[in-house]
Motif scaffolding. Structure first.
Motif, PDB file in Angstrom:
ATOM      1  N   VAL A 130       0.838  -1.200   0.000  1.00  0.00           N
ATOM      2  CA  VAL A 130       0.000   0.000   0.000  1.00  0.00           C
ATOM      3  C   VAL A 130       0.872   1.249   0.000  1.00  0.00           C
ATOM      4  N   PHE A 134       0.952   4.197  -2.971  1.00  0.00           N
ATOM      5  CA  PHE A 134       0.691   5.588  -2.578  1.00  0.00           C
ATOM      6  C   PHE A 134       1.837   6.499  -2.999  1.00  0.00           C
ATOM      7  N   THR A 160      -7.835   7.730  -5.027  1.00  0.00           N
ATOM      8  CA  THR A 160      -8.815   7.899  -3.954  1.00  0.00           C
ATOM      9  C   THR A 160      -9.720   6.687  -3.843  1.00  0.00           C
ATOM     10  N   ALA A 163      -7.893   3.862  -2.226  1.00  0.00           N
ATOM     11  CA  ALA A 163      -7.763   4.038  -0.783  1.00  0.00           C
ATOM     12  C   ALA A 163      -9.054   3.658  -0.068  1.00  0.00           C
ATOM     13  N   ALA A 177      -7.153   1.996   5.028  1.00  0.00           N
ATOM     14  CA  ALA A 177      -6.571   3.020   4.165  1.00  0.00           C
ATOM     15  C   ALA A 177      -5.744   4.005   4.957  1.00  0.00           C
ATOM     16  N   THR A 179      -3.080   3.960   6.340  1.00  0.00           N
ATOM     17  CA  THR A 179      -1.894   3.112   6.454  1.00  0.00           C
ATOM     18  C   THR A 179      -0.841   3.717   7.356  1.00  0.00           C
ATOM     19  N   ALA A 294     -11.620   6.904   6.450  1.00  0.00           N
ATOM     20  CA  ALA A 294     -11.045   7.286   5.160  1.00  0.00           C
ATOM     21  C   ALA A 294     -11.932   8.308   4.452  1.00  0.00           C
ATOM     22  N   VAL A 335      -5.990   8.354   2.510  1.00  0.00           N
ATOM     23  CA  VAL A 335      -4.946   7.431   2.956  1.00  0.00           C
ATOM     24  C   VAL A 335      -4.491   7.750   4.375  1.00  0.00           C
TER      25      VAL A 335
END
Length: 430
Positions: A130, A134, A160, A163, A177, A179, A294, A335
């Protein structure tokens, strides 16, 4: 331990360096093909006219650009240096991030007991993937913004949505999301040494515990409003208020009906709530809170930059930043979550101000792209989140004081832009 963990660390890092170089090659393709002004630069694009055909060795990351120097007569002297450096940086960056995140566990606070690799391997590697996606999206968006001072929706909209999908699918298993936040730690079953009492999971109400009513219809309504607000932001809108509100609304709806992206936005506005409703109904408390966090992060982050755009346009008398910065920040907020986005909101302008003033004095350049500073601030926050959140968490316990501080920040921004205008006039710059 999975098969990848069984490979010696040096072997994993070498393989990731090669993978990162190929990701850099993919980034170069996206930079030149997703931009508004597409250019036939790179081994994966058709060869320009009047140059020799592409060779198979041209597609080797990093080294292929040494052969593509033969096209300088078309693209300009030294055009190949930046894409070669991008691939080189992506290769070493992916390997370094793996070492930093997986081997060193640098994103885990020092006071948390260190588990054996078997206890965290799968979930941390999923976390690592992830992160890479990103960073790749932010890299492409930043370089297109530097080249053209715009950020294409082809980067921010899929980012988006991705995420939000990650938040809806993986929050229940410890990965959301968000993260950057502790929510991705496998505290239930995967990592018995850490309990929520020792390290609370990160949600939209952190550092407080989410109230029960967020699990009900009110929470669903908040999530839907955030998503529909994002869909509205995606639509191709115009507003001409010079001839009255009634005429402005007629022009608004007429333009919206003719806009090419309206069918896609309507499709998102219909299909998205179905997915949100399914997560709310079947994913349980952890899954729903992860997705709602998110969604709120997306709306808060995008809304902040939208407000800055409106204030800047009003003070400067012209567009202060493109709407691509709004959609980029919405992706980042989905995110990182709204708390990290608020911190980013204060860090990014400081970075932009320092570099912008230097560019203004040295090069008389009054316009700089803002997207790269948003991405740079997001990178700093993401890689240093445990330390940043430890220091910032008490500030987010202040309740309504937080939005009040944001409001004061927007007022100060308007004042700062006014002072910059005075400075430019003093220098004789239009």
């Amino acid at each position: 331990m999975n098969g990848f963990d069984a490979i010696a660390l040096e072997g994993r890092l070498a393989g990731l360096l090669v993978l990162g170089a190929f990701l850099g090659s993919l980034a170069n393709w996206a930079i030149y093909r997703l931009a508004w002004n597409r250019r036939l630069i790179g081994p994966w694009s058709p060869a320009p006219r009047d140059v020799p055909p592409r060779r198979a060795c041209d597609r080797i990351p990093i080294f292929g650009w040494l052969g593509l120097r033969r096209e300088v007569s078309v693209h300009g002297t030294g055009y190949w240096i930046r894409p070669m450096l991008i691939e080189l940086a992506c290769g070493f960056g992916v390997a370094w991030l793996y070492w930093w995140q997986i081997d060193r566990l640098a994103l885990v606070p020092g006071w948390v007991p260190r588990p054996a690799p078997v206890e965290y391997g799968a979930i941390f590697h999923l976390q690592f993937v992830v992160f890479i996606v990103f960073f790749w999206l932010m890299l492409v968006a930043s370089l297109i913004d530097i080249d053209e001072k715009l950020i294409p929706d082809a980067i921010t909209v899929p980012g988006t949505l991705l995420a939000l999908v990650v938040a809806g699918l993986f929050s229940k298993t410890g990965l959301s999301a968000l993260t950057v936040c502790p929510d991705w730690l496998p505290v239930d079953g995967f990592w018995p040494l850490v309990t929520p009492k020792i390290w609370p999971t990160m949600t939209l109400t952190s550092p407080a515990t989410p109230p029960e009513w967020l699990l009900g219809p009110i929470g669903l309504g908040i999530g839907l409003m955030c998503f529909w607000g994002w869909c509205f932001a995606m639509s191709d809108r115009v507003w001409y208020g010079r001839h009255g509100v009634a005429r402005a609304w007629r022009v608004f709806w007429a333009h919206l009906r003719r806009a090419s992206n309206t069918p896609y936005v309507i499709g998102l506005a219909v299909v998205g709530p179905i997915g949100i409703g399914l997560v709310w109904r079947f994913a349980g408390a952890a899954g729903w809170i992860g997705l709602l966090s998110a969604l709120v992060g997306m709306a808060t982050a995008g809304g902040l930059v939208w407000a800055v755009r409106l204030i800047g346009g009003s003070v400067l008398g012209r567009e202060a930043m493109g709407f691509g910065d709004v959609t980029l920040m919405a992706m980042i907020g989905a995110v990182l979550g709204w708390q990290a986005s608020v911190l980013l909101f204060f860090i990014a302008p400081l970075l932009a101000l320092l570099i912008g003033l230097g560019s203004l004095v040295l090069h008389r350049e009054s316009e700089i792209p803002y997207g790269p500073f948003l991405c740079l601030a997001a990178t700093v926050i993401l890689l240093r989140w445990p330390a940043i959140w430890t220091a910032a968490a008490p500030r987010f316990e202040l309740g309504l004081v937080v939005p009040t501080i944001l409001g004061i920040g927007l007022v100060l921004l308007a004042l700062l832009l006014w002072l910059v205008q005075l400075f430019k006039r003093w220098l004789g710059i239009d």
